[in-house]
Design an enzyme around this catalytic site. Structure first.
Site, PDB file in Angstrom:
ATOM      1  N   TYR A 111      -2.278  -0.756  10.904  1.00 17.10           N
ATOM      2  CA  TYR A 111      -2.502  -1.419   9.611  1.00 17.10           C
ATOM      3  C   TYR A 111      -1.327  -1.147   8.662  1.00 17.10           C
ATOM      4  CZ  TYR A 111      -3.832  -1.699   4.738  1.00 17.10           C
ATOM      5  OH  TYR A 111      -3.810  -1.946   3.388  1.00 17.10           O
ATOM      6  N   SER A 154       0.834  -1.201   0.000  1.00 14.52           N
ATOM      7  CA  SER A 154       0.000   0.000   0.000  1.00 14.52           C
ATOM      8  C   SER A 154       0.868   1.250   0.000  1.00 14.52           C
ATOM      9  CB  SER A 154      -0.857  -0.021   1.266  1.00 14.52           C
ATOM     10  OG  SER A 154      -1.469   1.222   1.465  1.00 14.52           O
ATOM     11  N   LYS A 214       1.903  -3.630   6.742  1.00 11.69           N
ATOM     12  CA  LYS A 214       2.388  -3.674   5.352  1.00 11.69           C
ATOM     13  C   LYS A 214       3.892  -3.412   5.310  1.00 11.69           C
ATOM     14  CE  LYS A 214      -1.534  -4.538   3.413  1.00 11.69           C
ATOM     15  NZ  LYS A 214      -1.795  -5.832   2.814  1.00 11.69           N
TER      16      LYS A 214
HETATM   17  P1  NAD Z   1     -10.974  -6.758   1.349  1.00 11.29           P
HETATM   18  O1  NAD Z   1     -11.160  -6.703   2.811  1.00 11.29           O
HETATM   19  O2  NAD Z   1     -12.142  -6.533   0.471  1.00 11.29           O
HETATM   20  O3  NAD Z   1     -10.297  -8.142   0.918  1.00 11.29           O
HETATM   21  C1  NAD Z   1      -9.414  -8.872   1.743  1.00 11.29           C
HETATM   22  C2  NAD Z   1      -9.996 -10.263   1.893  1.00 11.29           C
HETATM   23  O4  NAD Z   1      -9.119 -11.050   2.700  1.00 11.29           O
HETATM   24  C3  NAD Z   1     -11.357 -10.248   2.585  1.00 11.29           C
HETATM   25  O5  NAD Z   1     -12.312 -10.889   1.752  1.00 11.29           O
HETATM   26  C4  NAD Z   1     -11.124 -11.018   3.882  1.00 11.29           C
HETATM   27  O6  NAD Z   1     -12.255 -11.766   4.257  1.00 11.29           O
HETATM   28  C5  NAD Z   1      -9.916 -11.873   3.542  1.00 11.29           C
HETATM   29  N1  NAD Z   1      -9.079 -12.250   4.682  1.00 11.29           N
HETATM   30  C6  NAD Z   1      -8.610 -11.439   5.661  1.00 11.29           C
HETATM   31  N2  NAD Z   1      -7.880 -12.145   6.525  1.00 11.29           N
HETATM   32  C7  NAD Z   1      -7.871 -13.430   6.093  1.00 11.29           C
HETATM   33  C8  NAD Z   1      -7.297 -14.641   6.561  1.00 11.29           C
HETATM   34  N3  NAD Z   1      -6.581 -14.688   7.706  1.00 11.29           N
HETATM   35  N4  NAD Z   1      -7.496 -15.774   5.853  1.00 11.29           N
HETATM   36  C9  NAD Z   1      -8.230 -15.771   4.714  1.00 11.29           C
HETATM   37  N5  NAD Z   1      -8.810 -14.653   4.231  1.00 11.29           N
HETATM   38  C10 NAD Z   1      -8.628 -13.502   4.908  1.00 11.29           C
HETATM   39  O7  NAD Z   1      -9.815  -5.712   0.995  1.00 11.29           O
HETATM   40  P2  NAD Z   1      -9.319  -5.221  -0.429  1.00 11.29           P
HETATM   41  O8  NAD Z   1      -9.644  -3.785  -0.532  1.00 11.29           O
HETATM   42  O9  NAD Z   1      -9.732  -6.160  -1.476  1.00 11.29           O
HETATM   43  O10 NAD Z   1      -7.752  -5.329  -0.195  1.00 11.29           O
HETATM   44  C11 NAD Z   1      -6.982  -6.429  -0.661  1.00 11.29           C
HETATM   45  C12 NAD Z   1      -5.548  -6.203  -0.236  1.00 11.29           C
HETATM   46  O11 NAD Z   1      -5.081  -4.966  -0.773  1.00 11.29           O
HETATM   47  C13 NAD Z   1      -5.338  -6.116   1.271  1.00 11.29           C
HETATM   48  O12 NAD Z   1      -4.128  -6.734   1.583  1.00 11.29           O
HETATM   49  C14 NAD Z   1      -5.252  -4.626   1.528  1.00 11.29           C
HETATM   50  O13 NAD Z   1      -4.491  -4.357   2.674  1.00 11.29           O
HETATM   51  C15 NAD Z   1      -4.542  -4.168   0.269  1.00 11.29           C
HETATM   52  N6  NAD Z   1      -4.778  -2.767  -0.045  1.00 11.29           N
HETATM   53  C16 NAD Z   1      -6.064  -2.303  -0.144  1.00 11.29           C
HETATM   54  C17 NAD Z   1      -6.289  -0.967  -0.438  1.00 11.29           C
HETATM   55  C18 NAD Z   1      -7.686  -0.412  -0.480  1.00 11.29           C
HETATM   56  O14 NAD Z   1      -7.846   0.801  -0.274  1.00 11.29           O
HETATM   57  N7  NAD Z   1      -8.707  -1.208  -0.768  1.00 11.29           N
HETATM   58  C19 NAD Z   1      -5.204  -0.101  -0.662  1.00 11.29           C
HETATM   59  C20 NAD Z   1      -3.913  -0.615  -0.577  1.00 11.29           C
HETATM   60  C21 NAD Z   1      -3.709  -1.958  -0.265  1.00 11.29           C
HETATM   61  C1  WQD Z   2      -9.568   9.743   0.887  1.00 12.15           C
HETATM   62  C2  WQD Z   2      -9.759  11.236   1.094  1.00 12.15           C
HETATM   63  C3  WQD Z   2     -10.083  11.854   3.393  1.00 12.15           C
HETATM   64  C4  WQD Z   2     -13.918   9.776   3.836  1.00 12.15           C
HETATM   65  C5  WQD Z   2      -7.003   4.766   3.153  1.00 12.15           C
HETATM   66  C6  WQD Z   2      -6.062   3.996   4.063  1.00 12.15           C
HETATM   67  C7  WQD Z   2      -4.789   3.648   3.331  1.00 12.15           C
HETATM   68  C8  WQD Z   2      -5.080   2.942   2.000  1.00 12.15           C
HETATM   69  C9  WQD Z   2      -6.071   3.708   1.191  1.00 12.15           C
HETATM   70  C10 WQD Z   2      -5.041   0.550   2.242  1.00 12.15           C
HETATM   71  C11 WQD Z   2      -9.018  11.790   2.304  1.00 12.15           C
HETATM   72  C12 WQD Z   2     -11.324  12.142   2.586  1.00 12.15           C
HETATM   73  C13 WQD Z   2     -12.731  10.291   3.346  1.00 12.15           C
HETATM   74  C14 WQD Z   2     -14.970  10.670   4.176  1.00 12.15           C
HETATM   75  C15 WQD Z   2     -13.583  12.510   3.473  1.00 12.15           C
HETATM   76  N1  WQD Z   2      -5.675   1.650   2.193  1.00 12.15           N
HETATM   77  N2  WQD Z   2     -12.576  11.621   3.164  1.00 12.15           N
HETATM   78  N3  WQD Z   2     -14.759  11.996   3.966  1.00 12.15           N
HETATM   79  O1  WQD Z   2      -7.271   8.073   3.758  1.00 12.15           O
HETATM   80  O2  WQD Z   2      -6.225   7.961   1.472  1.00 12.15           O
HETATM   81  O3  WQD Z   2      -6.380   5.951   2.774  1.00 12.15           O
HETATM   82  O4  WQD Z   2      -7.239   3.986   1.970  1.00 12.15           O
HETATM   83  O5  WQD Z   2      -3.867   0.331   2.204  1.00 12.15           O
HETATM   84  O6  WQD Z   2      -4.045   2.845   4.183  1.00 12.15           O
HETATM   85  O7  WQD Z   2      -5.760   4.807   5.177  1.00 12.15           O
HETATM   86  O8  WQD Z   2      -8.488   6.949   1.834  1.00 12.15           O
HETATM   87  O9  WQD Z   2     -10.824   6.949   1.083  1.00 12.15           O
HETATM   88  O10 WQD Z   2     -10.334   7.103   3.560  1.00 12.15           O
HETATM   89  O11 WQD Z   2      -9.858   9.061   2.096  1.00 12.15           O
HETATM   90  O12 WQD Z   2     -13.457  13.726   3.313  1.00 12.15           O
HETATM   91  O13 WQD Z   2     -16.049  10.279   4.633  1.00 12.15           O
HETATM   92  O14 WQD Z   2     -11.145  11.471   1.357  1.00 12.15           O
HETATM   93  O15 WQD Z   2      -9.854  12.839   4.350  1.00 12.15           O
HETATM   94  O16 WQD Z   2      -8.604  13.094   1.961  1.00 12.15           O
HETATM   95  P1  WQD Z   2      -7.072   7.332   2.514  1.00 12.15           P
HETATM   96  P2  WQD Z   2      -9.954   7.444   2.173  1.00 12.15           P
END
Ligand code: NAD
Ligand code: WQD
Length: 348
Positions: A158, A133, A162
């Site tokens: 969190y 991330s 990572k």
């Molecule tokens: P998500 O929660 O929709 O998907 C993750 C899945 O993993 C879920 O379905 C959950 O049930 C499963 N899971 C969690 N722990 C588990 C375990 N111990 N065993 C088996 N399954 C398990 O999240 P997502 O948005 O699809 O994210 C996928 C990956 O990408 C994650 O690693 C997340 O940290 C990373 N990521 C997400 C974002 C984002 O904003 N969505 C941004 C950067 C990185």
């Molecule tokens: C985006 C922008 C908020 C909600 C998160 C995780 C990060 C990564 C990505 C996994 C910001 C603003 C949000 C609301 C708002 N995930 N906002 N009102 O903060 O960039 O990051 O997701 O790895 O670890 O922290 O994403 O979608 O929460 O916010 O004004 O109700 O929207 O302040 O500027 P963020 P976000």
């Protein structure tokens, strides 16, 4: 014929996993997906999202309800299937929850990864794509952020999971040249598959901007709370690099192809568009595309929020041959975070 035939997708029932599975199947891979439904809908037949991924592609997915913390269960899956490569999505990802329950996050994300790596090694599977991330960068020292930007000064648990995993992968790949790992640092994934059949459908509470805005559009929440309009940005609201989940999915296929023909030990790539978009701008596009008025309420900044962050995604373009194609308008076209996804009244 892809170089890696059988791909294990952990967290396959989740948001990014279910979209990536569609691209993997379309690229000709066999997919084994596992999920423990910690944050995805599950029923007696398995994962409804993955059933819909099968419907979209006309191909089958082998699914196991399994937990990475249950080592024998995961080991059995590796015994049963000739897994060539793992795409490791499974993790808990809620920043707020991670601060309240750090042990849950360290156990699930770190121990889950340790278990997986040990089982992979014992089955001589050394190929992995890992979901990292942009959060590993903390508050940016410069923009756009390149992969060489310092990591580690992160203010939430969190994000630290990572960061710690990336450090673990560095040690592992330094110790044994057989490992071939790509860590993809996603920026802000949004949007849904154009079929409208799958999208973001979490079971836990979420606080991200796009699914929240979709809930307001659906009338499930009365108002979108904007966290701060006094940032040092052109319109005062926070700036992020929103990336369409289908562009993100194609980044994984590109990473797999790269691993298939290169021995890299460990490489890290940003997956973003390279363009920063403010909260206000995103709301405006969303309103225009969905023809829905989003009532806004400006409040104080959210604790721990970063002012502005966007990617330099040129390394992925140069080395993986990948770049994003989908616009902000495309990202706003489908309802997300609201169960089954249906298209809004699209303007075009
Ligand atoms: P998500 O929660 O929709 O998907 C993750 C899945 O993993 C879920 O379905 C959950 O049930 C499963 N899971 C969690 N722990 C588990 C375990 N111990 N065993 C088996 N399954 C398990 O999240 P997502 O948005 O699809 O994210 C996928 C990956 O990408 C994650 O690693 C997340 O940290 C990373 N990521 C997400 C974002 C984002 O904003 N969505 C941004 C950067 C990185
Ligand atoms: C985006 C922008 C908020 C909600 C998160 C995780 C990060 C990564 C990505 C996994 C910001 C603003 C949000 C609301 C708002 N995930 N906002 N009102 O903060 O960039 O990051 O997701 O790895 O670890 O922290 O994403 O979608 O929460 O916010 O004004 O109700 O929207 O302040 O500027 P963020 P976000």
């Amino acid at each position: 014929m892809p170089r890696f035939k059988t791909i294990l997708v952990t967290g396959g029932a989740g948001y990014i996993g279910s979209h990536c599975v569609v691209d993997l199947l379309n690229a000709g891979h066999d997919v084994i997906a596992i999920d423990n439904f910690a944050n995805a809908v599950g029923d007696e037949e398995g994962s409804p999202a993955l059933k819909r991924a099968e419907q979209i592609t006309g191909k089958n997915i082998v699914f196991y309800e399994a937990d990475l913390l249950n080592k024998p269960q995961i080991n059995d899956i590796f015994d049963k299937h000739p897994i060539d490569c793992v795409i490791h999505f499974a993790a808990l990802k809620a920043v707020g929850e991670s601060m309240q329950q750090p042990l849950l996050y360290y156990q699930n994300n770190l121990l889950g990864m340790l278990n997986l790596l040990e089982i992979m090694r014992s089955h001589e599977c050394y190929q992995m794509v890992f979901s990292s991330s942009c959060t590993v960068y903390g508050e940016p020292e410069y923009l756009p952020i390149t992969e060489t930007h310092p990591t580690g000064s992160i203010t939430n648990v969190y994000g630290r999971t990572k960061y710690f995993i990336e450090e673990m992968l560095k040690d592992l790949s330094a110790a044994d040249e057989k490992w071939n790992i790509i860590s993809l640092r996603y920026f802000n994934p949004v949007g849904a598959h154009p079929s409208g059949l799958i999208g973001e459908d979490p079971t836990k509470e979420f606080t991200n901007l796009m699914p929240f805005m979709a809930q307001v559009a659906l009338g499930k929440k009365p108002v979108l709370t904007v966290f701060g309009n006094d940032y040092n940005t052109p319109d005062g609201t926070g700036i992020r690099d929103y990336i369409h989940v289908m562009d993100l999915a194609s980044g994984h296929v590109a990473a797999l192809n790269f691993l298939g023909s290169n021995q890299v030990r460990l490489k890290v790539y940003n997956l973003g568009t390279g363009r920063g978009v403010s909260v206000k701008e995103l709301v405006e596009v969303f309103e225009r595309v969905t023809k829905t008025k989003i009532p806004l309420k400006y409040v104080d900044r959210r604790l721990g929020d970063i002012t502005a962050m966007w990617a330099d995604a040129s390394l992925a373009k140069e080395e993986l041959g990948w770049s994003t194609k989908l616009t902000i308008e495309e990202m706003c076209k489908y309802k997300t975070g609201c169960g089954i996804i249906k298209p809004f009244n699209i303007t075009q």
